[in-house]
Motif scaffolding. Structure first.
Motif, PDB file in Angstrom:
ATOM      1  N   TYR A 278      48.175  44.351  35.410  1.00 14.59           N
ATOM      2  CA  TYR A 278      47.736  45.414  34.326  1.00 14.59           C
ATOM      3  C   TYR A 278      47.663  46.958  35.072  1.00 14.59           C
ATOM      4  N   ALA A 279      46.884  46.892  36.182  1.00 13.40           N
ATOM      5  CA  ALA A 279      46.455  48.051  36.649  1.00 13.40           C
ATOM      6  C   ALA A 279      47.722  48.906  37.316  1.00 13.40           C
ATOM      7  N   VAL A 280      48.440  47.843  37.879  1.00 13.16           N
ATOM      8  CA  VAL A 280      49.964  48.423  38.476  1.00 13.16           C
ATOM      9  C   VAL A 280      50.815  48.798  37.368  1.00 13.16           C
ATOM     10  N   ASN A 281      50.588  48.416  36.234  1.00  8.78           N
ATOM     11  CA  ASN A 281      51.603  48.575  35.070  1.00  8.78           C
ATOM     12  C   ASN A 281      51.133  50.087  34.486  1.00  8.78           C
ATOM     13  N   ALA A 282      49.755  49.961  34.479  1.00  6.71           N
ATOM     14  CA  ALA A 282      49.162  51.315  34.075  1.00  6.71           C
ATOM     15  C   ALA A 282      49.486  52.641  34.838  1.00  6.71           C
ATOM     16  N   ILE A 283      49.608  52.589  35.946  1.00  7.28           N
ATOM     17  CA  ILE A 283      50.199  53.462  37.035  1.00  7.28           C
ATOM     18  C   ILE A 283      51.558  53.594  36.875  1.00  7.28           C
TER      19      ILE A 283
ATOM     20  N   ALA B  90      50.660  33.919  35.437  1.00  7.44           N
ATOM     21  CA  ALA B  90      49.686  34.381  36.298  1.00  7.44           C
ATOM     22  C   ALA B  90      48.425  33.710  35.775  1.00  7.44           C
ATOM     23  N   ASN B  91      47.374  34.141  36.519  1.00 10.48           N
ATOM     24  CA  ASN B  91      45.986  33.834  36.084  1.00 10.48           C
ATOM     25  C   ASN B  91      45.066  34.716  36.122  1.00 10.48           C
ATOM     26  N   GLU B  92      43.738  34.663  35.780  1.00 10.25           N
ATOM     27  CA  GLU B  92      42.837  35.461  35.614  1.00 10.25           C
ATOM     28  C   GLU B  92      42.519  36.195  37.117  1.00 10.25           C
ATOM     29  N   LYS B  93      42.809  35.515  38.168  1.00 13.15           N
ATOM     30  CA  LYS B  93      42.539  36.424  39.439  1.00 13.15           C
ATOM     31  C   LYS B  93      43.602  37.460  39.598  1.00 13.15           C
ATOM     32  N   ILE B  94      44.756  37.469  39.152  1.00 10.70           N
ATOM     33  CA  ILE B  94      45.797  38.390  39.588  1.00 10.70           C
ATOM     34  C   ILE B  94      46.230  39.321  38.151  1.00 10.70           C
ATOM     35  N   VAL B  95      46.059  39.015  36.925  1.00 11.81           N
ATOM     36  CA  VAL B  95      46.520  39.526  35.747  1.00 11.81           C
ATOM     37  C   VAL B  95      45.931  40.753  35.738  1.00 11.81           C
ATOM     38  N   THR B  96      44.364  41.135  35.989  1.00 10.91           N
ATOM     39  CA  THR B  96      44.048  42.432  35.912  1.00 10.91           C
ATOM     40  C   THR B  96      44.773  43.450  36.876  1.00 10.91           C
ATOM     41  N   GLN B  97      45.219  42.754  38.087  1.00 11.14           N
ATOM     42  CA  GLN B  97      45.920  43.772  39.009  1.00 11.14           C
ATOM     43  C   GLN B  97      47.337  44.323  38.409  1.00 11.14           C
TER      44      GLN B  97
END
Length: 208
Positions: free
Chosen positions: A141-146, A132-139
């Motif tokens: 991590y967000a799904v993982n947190a959910i 993954a790259n910086e464009k998708i990695v935050t998303q």
């Protein structure tokens, strides 16, 4: 989000991360309840909590060596370590043995769980960021947190229900049995979807 939803590798990691986090949170509650049940004084409970914090820190420090040794079996080994520790803790608490031996075994068992906890969080985050790259990695991590919080809620609800119908030691044995079945199914599911060589993944598993 479409990429994340269609990625079998990420789904495997979300399932692992959710189950592991839910169990770690439940064991934190069960630990205090179990120590109170066996009559441990406040000083012992505090000392064990301090030792467990060190175990988590030590696990975080050793996660790279652990990954290099077990490679694609790292997450499976962590799950089986947690399952084994929970079984032993529950059985020792049920048996009528000396207080000193019970405290020592519980301390070692919970230390193993927290050692695995220290490694699990870092390794799961590391694996989630692969391909993954910086464009998708935050998303991701967000799904993982959910996912983690959904599984935590479900597992905590089950754990609290068990405490309503039996004591903590029996609850841990039941949780251990459920976790063993879950682990076997999850390991089987992850086997063909996670920990493969980069060339073995489908092209749609790599975000472009």
């Amino acid at each position: 989000m479409k990429f994340i939803a269609n990625s079998q590798r990420l789904r495997s990691l979300f399932l692992y991360s959710g189950v592991a986090w839910g169990i770690f949170c439940l064991m934190s509650t069960y630990r205090s309840s179990l120590l109170v049940d066996i009559g441990a004084p406040e000083q012992i409970i505090t000392m064990i909590a301090a030792v467990l914090s060190l175990a988590s820190a030590f696990g975080s420090k050793k996660q790279l060596s652990f990954h290099q040794f077990f490679r694609n079996k790292s997450l499976s080994v962590i799950l089986f370590t947690i399952t084994f520790s929970i079984f032993v803790i529950g059985i020792i608490a049920v048996l009528n043995i000396s207080y000193e031996i019970t405290i020592w075994v519980l301390g070692i068992g919970f230390s193993l769980v927290n050692f695995a906890k220290g490694m699990s969080g870092i390794l799961a985050t590391r694996y989630l960021g692969n391909f993954a790259n910086e464009k998708i990695v935050t998303q991701i991590y967000a799904v993982n947190a959910i996912s983690r919080n959904v599984f935590r809620a479900i597992i905590s609800f089950l754990g609290s229900y068990l405490l309503q119908i039996t004591n903590t030691s029996n609850s841990m044995i039941v949780v251990g049995i459920i976790l063993l079945i879950t682990t076997l199914g999850l390991v089987s599911y992850m086997k063909t979807r996670l920990g493969l060589k980069p060339t073995e993944y489908n092209a749609d598993e790599i975000f472009k």
